[in-house]
Design a protein around this motif. Structure first.
Motif, mmCIF file in Angstrom:
data_model
loop_
_atom_site.group_PDB
_atom_site.id
_atom_site.type_symbol
_atom_site.label_atom_id
_atom_site.label_comp_id
_atom_site.label_asym_id
_atom_site.label_seq_id
_atom_site.Cartn_x
_atom_site.Cartn_y
_atom_site.Cartn_z
ATOM 1 N N PHE A 93 0.874 -1.180 0.000
ATOM 2 C CA PHE A 93 0.000 0.000 0.000
ATOM 3 C C PHE A 93 0.900 1.216 0.000
ATOM 4 C CE2 PHE A 93 -3.325 -2.559 2.487
ATOM 5 C CZ PHE A 93 -4.160 -2.688 1.399
ATOM 6 N N GLN A 97 -4.324 6.189 2.338
ATOM 7 C CA GLN A 97 -5.313 5.134 2.280
ATOM 8 C C GLN A 97 -6.531 5.571 1.493
ATOM 9 O OE1 GLN A 97 -3.869 6.485 4.810
ATOM 10 N NE2 GLN A 97 -5.137 6.661 6.618
ATOM 11 N N GLY A 101 -8.956 -0.559 -0.851
ATOM 12 C CA GLY A 101 -7.613 -1.092 -1.057
ATOM 13 C C GLY A 101 -7.472 -2.567 -0.682
ATOM 14 N N HIS A 102 -8.099 -2.951 0.431
ATOM 15 C CA HIS A 102 -7.975 -4.352 0.868
ATOM 16 C C HIS A 102 -8.497 -5.331 -0.179
ATOM 17 C CE1 HIS A 102 -7.813 -2.921 5.286
ATOM 18 N NE2 HIS A 102 -6.621 -3.319 4.915
ATOM 19 N N TYR A 140 -11.014 -8.358 6.719
ATOM 20 C CA TYR A 140 -10.639 -7.179 5.934
ATOM 21 C C TYR A 140 -11.371 -7.080 4.603
ATOM 22 C CZ TYR A 140 -7.048 -6.476 9.392
ATOM 23 O OH TYR A 140 -6.396 -6.244 10.574
ATOM 24 N N TYR A 146 -6.282 0.914 5.364
ATOM 25 C CA TYR A 146 -5.146 0.152 4.850
ATOM 26 C C TYR A 146 -4.523 -0.600 6.006
ATOM 27 C CZ TYR A 146 -4.660 2.390 0.235
ATOM 28 O OH TYR A 146 -4.830 2.814 -1.054
ATOM 29 N N ASP A 147 -5.314 -0.871 7.052
ATOM 30 C CA ASP A 147 -4.713 -1.331 8.289
ATOM 31 C C ASP A 147 -4.262 -2.781 8.283
ATOM 32 O OD1 ASP A 147 -7.545 -1.239 8.114
ATOM 33 O OD2 ASP A 147 -7.719 -1.903 10.173
ATOM 34 N N ARG A 151 0.307 1.569 5.826
ATOM 35 C CA ARG A 151 0.736 2.117 4.552
ATOM 36 C C ARG A 151 2.197 2.503 4.619
ATOM 37 N NH1 ARG A 151 -2.109 8.089 5.240
ATOM 38 N NH2 ARG A 151 -0.125 9.159 5.345
ATOM 39 N N SER B 247 -4.382 3.052 9.791
ATOM 40 C CA SER B 247 -3.743 2.890 8.492
ATOM 41 C C SER B 247 -2.513 3.781 8.369
ATOM 42 C CB SER B 247 -4.723 3.239 7.373
ATOM 43 O OG SER B 247 -5.865 2.426 7.439
#
Lengths: 613, 613
Positions: A93, A97, A101-102, A140, A146-147, A151, B247
Motif C-alpha cells: 500500500f 489510504q 484497497g484491501h 478485511y 489500509y490497516d 501504509r 492505516s
C-alpha cells in the motif's frame, strides 16, 4: 508473522455482513482460463514527451496494450495462458489510504488460489512482511482503511529506496510486486519496473489505480478505487450541512474537501448534493482569479441571496484551490524555495521578494503559519493543513462588513462556519462499486503477472455499466506519462522527469458542462439533494459517480472499434479486388493519414488532460 | 401560503424511499379509540424545589401522570376519549434542529385526521404560518432538518415573546400549541402553559422531547428524538477516523462532539465505535481536573502507547468539556459577567482578576478570542465555537516536546489532527428509531390535547424494546423541573427559576460503568469498531443506542408495578380480614413509609440526574 498487522478485530454487525459480500467478476475473468490479446504498441499522449520517456524507460516504453478475454473469445491473435506456475507476489500500500484497497489483495489472492493453489501473497511493509492467507483476510474483505498492512511512505523513489525494494524482492524471491496507489506511487512502480528490467531482477512490477483523489485518470483509466466511496461519504455530510443551513437560516458553511491538487472530488460532490456554490481550482487557474476576485465573487453571491432574503448557504472548496490562486502560488514557490535552501520558517518572511512579502503580511496569522510548512514529496504545499476555507470566510466577512458600512450591502450580518472533510471519509467502509472494482483489479494483477508483463497498470473500462459489461486489460504505465517543463525563476528552464501527473478537471468536459448549466439554480434556488448515508442494500446501493456516468470515456472500446475498421478495409481491399476499390481506399486512407499527422504533430492540442502549470 | 417554507424539492432515490416509510404505532395508539388513565398527582424529583415550583406554577404543578391505553385495556379508572371535536393545532420548532423533528408533525397530523378529518395543523413561525397538509408533508416524511418550518429563536421567554405567542395563538384560534425542542424550549412550554392558564387562554401547550444532545432525560423521558441519529452518524465518522489512524499510524485525532453541556453524545459514540479515549465533562467536573491534569492524563496515554510502538490514536471530547474544567469555568464566569456589564471584548483582559488574567494570558490567542464570545441564552459559553480539541492538542504537543527534551518520553514526534463533528450530523436523514419515536410522539400530542391536558410533555417509555412494546403517556413538565441555587461571587446567593436542566451523564450509572470496564482495552488495544454508515435496511438498521439499552430506565413501568402492589395490599387487607393480617400489613407498611420518608427528606441524594454546578 513478525508484525502486529493482521490482528483479529471485533466487527460490528454491518461490518460482518459486508465481510461476507462476494464481489462479482466480469465474464472474461470467470473460469480457470483467460485469454490475453495484445494490442498495438503504445505511445505517450504527448508526442513531444514521447522521446524523453522512451529514453528514460528503454525496457518498458512502447509495450503493447493487453486485453483479457474469456477462454471462448474468438480473437485470432489472443494467446491462451495455460502455464500457471506457482508464483509469489508481494503487495504494498503506497501513500494515502483509500477505501477498497484491501479488496485488491483479496482479488489477487483469490486469482492466485484459483490458478495455482501453491501461489502466495506477501504483504510488504518496510522490513516487515505478513503472509496473506484467506484466514487473515476474513475481517478485511470489503472493509475500509489500509490497516491490514499499514501504509508505506509516500514514495519509493530515491536510489536507496529503490535498492531496498529490489533487495527485499530478491530476498523474498518474489515473482511479482503489486503497488497499490495513486499517481506518485504508480510513477514509482514504472521506475521500479524499469530498474528491475535493467538489473535483470525477475520480479515484475504491476500498478493498481487506488486513490481517493480520482486524479489518476487518462485514456486507459476511467476512475480510481476509493473515489466513489469518498464522494458518497462527503456528499452525505455536505447534504446534511445543506439541510442544516436551510433549517437554521443564518449560516454560510465553507467546506474544504480533500482531493489534492485537482478538484474531482469537489466536482463530483457538487453534482451529487447540489450545494450553493463550488470554486474549482481549475476554473481559478484558467481565469487567473486573484484572492480579491474570489472574495468578490463569493460576496456578490452572498449579496444576491440576501436580496432574496436568504442568509444561509453552502460553499465547497477543493483543498488544491489555494495553489491555483496565481499570487498565492507564486508566494508558495518562493517560500518552498527558501525552505529547500534550509532557511528556517521563522526567517522566511524577511527574505521574501517585496511583492510576495506584501501578500504574506496581508494574510491572517493562522494562514501564514500554514503556508510556511515544508512542501510534500510531490512538491505541492501541505494542502490538508492549509485552511483555505477559513481564509475565504475571513476575507468574505471583512468585505461584507465593508459593503455594509458603505451601504452597498443592506442585508443581515454574515456568519460563517468552516469545515474540512477528508479524514472522516478516508477510512469508510468501501461502497459496493469500490469493492467490486478493487476486487476485479486484484484479479487482473494476477493475469498481468501470469502473462509475464512488467511495468503495467491494471485497468477496467466501461465501468459505468454493470460488472458483466466491464472490460479488463492492462496498459504500460509509461503510456500514461507526460513530461513537465519547468520554467521557475528568470531564465531558468529544465525538463522534468517523465511521470504520471494528476489529471485536472477538464473545463471542456461534460461533467463541468453539467455543473455550469446548473450553477445558477444551485446558487439561488437551494435545490439541495441528499443522497443519504452510503447504503449497501436498496436504492442508492448501486448508484455510480455522476462524473463517471456523464463522461463518455470508453477509450479502450474505441481503440478496438478502430481496429475493426482497419481490419474491414484490409478484408475488402484484398489482392484481387477491383482497381476502383483500391484507388478509392488509397485516396481515402491518404487523406485520413494526413489529417491525423497534422493533428498529432502539434503536441499540446490533444483531448488528454494536461498537467497543470 | 405566505412563506417560502414547504417548497417542493428534489429528492434523491434514497430520500424518496425513506419518504414512503410508514412508522409503526404501538398497539395502544392503533385504532380510532384510545383510553387515558390518570395516575397519581406528580411531585418534583427534588422535594426542596417542589415548593418553589408549586408557587410559580400554581395551575400546572401537581397534575397527574397520564397513560394512554388501548380501547380494550382493562383498567377500571381509565377514561375513554370519545369526544373528538375538530381541533386546530399550531406547531413550533424551537432551538436547534434535530433529526426526526418533521415526523412529530406528521404523526400529529395523522392522528388529527384519523380522529376528526376537520382538524388542522398550522406551522407557526414568527409572523409566518404554513398550513400543514399531507401534500406538503410528502417530501418531509422521515427526512432530516427543520426546513419545513425553519426553526425559531432559542427561546420564548421574555414577556414580549410570551405575549406575542399568546396573541398569535388567539389570532389563529388554536386549541393546542405543540413545542418541539430540548430542555430550554420545554421549560418555555411549561411557562407558556401556566401563563395561558392564568390568562384563561384556551390554547393548551404540549412539549415534545426533541434534541440531539440527549440531555432531556429524567424519570419520565428515556431519550430524545435525534440523539440516536446523531450518535450513529458521528460514530460512523469516528470509526472512519479510527480506521484512518490505524492505516496511517502517525496521527492522534482530537475530535470534539456537539451535544452542549452534557456528554451523552460522547459517551454513546464511544460505546459504539471504541476510540482510544474519551474525556467526559462530568468526570472532569467530579474530579475537579485542571487543564494541566487533563494534559498530563492525555500525555501519559500517548506515552504508554508509544512504549508499545503505537503513534496513533483517537480521542473524543464533548463540546461541554471546556466549561467543566474548574479554572476555565471560573474564567468564563468572569468574562461573561463583564460582557453582560457591557464591557467590550477588547477591554476584558485588563479587567479580569489577577488569577483569571494569568490563565487567560497563558492560553493561545485563538482560544482567548473564542472565550470572549457573548454567552448563549442558557448562560453557557458558545460551546460550538470554542475549539477545545485544538487547545488540548496544542497543550499535549507542548508537554510531549518537553518530555522529549527531558528524556522522559523517548518516542516519535507527536502529530495531532483536530475535528469538530456536529453540523455535519445534525441535518442527517433520521434513523428508523428516530422516525418511529418522533411519529409516535406526534400521535401522543394529539391525545394529550384531546384529553384537554395543558403543560404536559409527550412521553414514550420502554423504548429499548420493539415498537409494539412501547408505552405511551404524558407527564406534567413541572414534575421534571429542578431549582438551581446560584452562589456566584462572594456572599451572593439567590434561588433560580424552576426549569428543566440538562441531565448530565450519571457517573454511577450502567453506561458509564460499561465505559470504565473497557477503558483500558480501548486505550491500548485499538479494538476499534465500525458501525458503518446509517443503514435503513439489513443489519444495523434496527440497532438502538447502547446507552438506551444498558440503562434500565423503565420508571413508568415501575410506577405501575408499585401501583399494582398497593392495590394488592388493599385487596388482601379488605375489611373482614383477620386481625393478624391487618397487624402484619400495618407494621410492614409503617416500616416502608418510614424508610421512604427518611430517603426523601434529604433532598440531594436521589438517583435522579442532578443539574451540574
Amino acid at each position: 508473522m513478525d508484525s502486529d498487522y493482521g490482528i483479529p478485530r471485533e466487527l460490528s454487525d454491518l461490518q460482518k455482513l459486508r465481510s461476507t459480500y462476494q464481489p462479482l467478476l466480469p465474464p472474461c475473468l470467470q473460469g480457470t482460463t483467460v485469454r490475453v490479446e495484445f494490442g498495438d504498441a503504445t505511445t505517450a499522449a504527448d508526442p513531444a514527451g514521447a522521446h524523453t520517456i522512451s529514453r528514460i524507460f528503454p525496457h518498458t516504453y512502447g509495450q503493447p496494450l493487453a486485453h483479457f478475454l474469456r477462454e471462448t473469445a474468438k480473437v485470432p491473435d489472443a494467446k491462451l495462458i495455460t502455464d500457471h506456475p506457482a508464483i509469489r507476489v508481494g503487495v504494498v500500500f503506497c501513500g494515502r489510504q483509500s477505501p477498497g484497497g484491501h479488496n485488491v489483495i483479496w482479488g489477487l489472492l483469490n486469482a492466485l488460489k484459483i490458478h495455482n493453489p501453491n501461489s502466495g501473497s506477501e504483504g510488504l511493509f518496510a522490513q516487515k512482511t505478513l503472509e496473506v492467507t484467506d484466514d487473515i483476510l476474513t475481517t478485511y474483505k470489503n472493509q475500509g482503511g489500509y490497516d491490514l498492512l499499514g501504509r508505506t511512505q509516500d514514495q519509493i523513489r530515491t536510489t536507496e529506496q529503490v535498492n531496498a525494494a529490489q533487495a527485499a524482492c530478491t530476498a523474498l524471491k518474489l515473482d511479482g510486486l503489486v503497488i497499490i496507489g495513486g499517481v506518485t506511487s504508480n510513477t514509482d512502480a514504472a521506475q521500479l519496473a524499469e530498474t528491475f528490467a535493467v538489473a535483470k531482477c525477475p520480479t515484475k512490477v504491476v500498478g493498481v489505480p487506488v486513490t481517493l483523489n480520482g486524479d489518476l485518470k487518462n485514456q486507459f483509466v476511467e476512475t480510481n478505487v476509493g473515489f466513489d466511496t469518498i464522494c458518497k461519504v462527503n456528499s452525505q455530510l455536505i447534504s446534511n450541512v445543506c439541510t442544516d443551513a436551510l433549517s437554521a437560516e443564518k449560516y454560510y458553511y465553507f467546506i474544504r474537501l480533500m482531493g489534492r491538487k485537482a478538484s474531482h472530488v469537489a466536482l463530483e460532490c457538487t453534482l451529487q448534493s447540489h450545494p450553493n456554490m463550488v470554486v474549482l481550482g481549475e476554473e481559478v487557474a484558467a481565469s487567473k482569479l486573484t484572492l480579491f476576485d474570489l472574495t468578490k465573487q463569493i460576496c456578490d453571491a452572498v449579496q444576491a441571496r440576501a436580496e432574496q432574503d436568504k442568509y444561509h448557504g453552502v460553499i465547497l472548496l477543493p483543498e488544491g484551490l489555494i495553489e491555483s490562486i496565481p499570487e498565492v502560488y507564486a508566494l508558495l514557490q518562493e517560500i518552498h524555495g527558501l525552505l529547500r535552501q534550509g532557511v528556517s520558517a521563522d526567517h522566511i518572511s524577511s527574505q521574501l521578494s517585496p511583492w510576495a512579502s506584501a501578500l504574506f503580511e496581508f494574510l491572517p496569522p493562522f494562514i501564514r503559519k500554514q503556508l510556511l510548512l515544508f512542501p510534500e514529496s510531490d512538491d505541492s504545499a501541505q494542502l490538508s493543513q492549509i485552511e483555505t476555507e477559513k481564509l475565504l470566510a475571513h476575507l468574505v466577512e471583512a468585505e461584507i462588513n465593508k459593503r455594509l458600512k458603505e451601504g452597498t450591502y443592506k442585508g443581515k450580518k454574515f456568519n460563517a462556519i468552516c469545515h474540512f472533510f477528508g479524514y472522516q471519509a478516508r477510512g469508510s467502509l468501501p461502497s459496493k462499486f469500490d469493492c467490486d472494482y478493487a476486487y476485479v483489479l486484484g484479479h487482473i494483477c494476477y493475469h498481468i503477472l501470469a502473462a509475464g508483463l512488467n511495468g503495467y497498470l491494471a485497468t477496467v473500462t466501461n465501468l459505468k455499466n454493470p460488472v458483466n459489461k466491464w472490460r479488463c486489460g492492462a496498459a504500460p504505465i509509461t503510456a500514461m506519462m507526460t513530461v513537465k517543463r519547468y520554467g521557475r525563476g528568470p531564465g531558468a528552464s529544465s525538463i522534468g522527469k517523465p511521470a504520471l501527473h494528476p489529471a485536472i478537471v477538464d473545463l471542456k468536459g461534460k461533467s463541468y458542462e453539467l455543473l455550469r448549466q446548473n450553477a445558477t439554480k444551485f446558487l439561488m434556488d437551494d435545490i439541495y439533494r441528499n443522497p443519504g448515508p452510503l447504503q449497501f442494500d436498496g436504492p442508492g446501493a448501486d448508484a455510480k459517480a455522476v462524473t463517471l456516468c456523464v463522461e463518455d470515456q470508453d477509450y479502450m472500446g474505441r481503440i478496438k472499434e478502430l481496429q475493426k475498421y482497419l481490419d474491414k478495409v484490409r478484408t475488402i481491399v484484398k489482392p484481387g479486388c477491383s482497381q476502383d476499390v483500391l484507388k478509392a481506399a488509397l485516396s481515402a486512407m491518404a487523406s485520413v493519414t494526413e489529417i491525423l499527422s497534422v493533428m498529432t504533430s502539434s503536441s499540446n492540442s490533444g483531448a488528454t488532460p494536461q498537467p497543470k502549470k
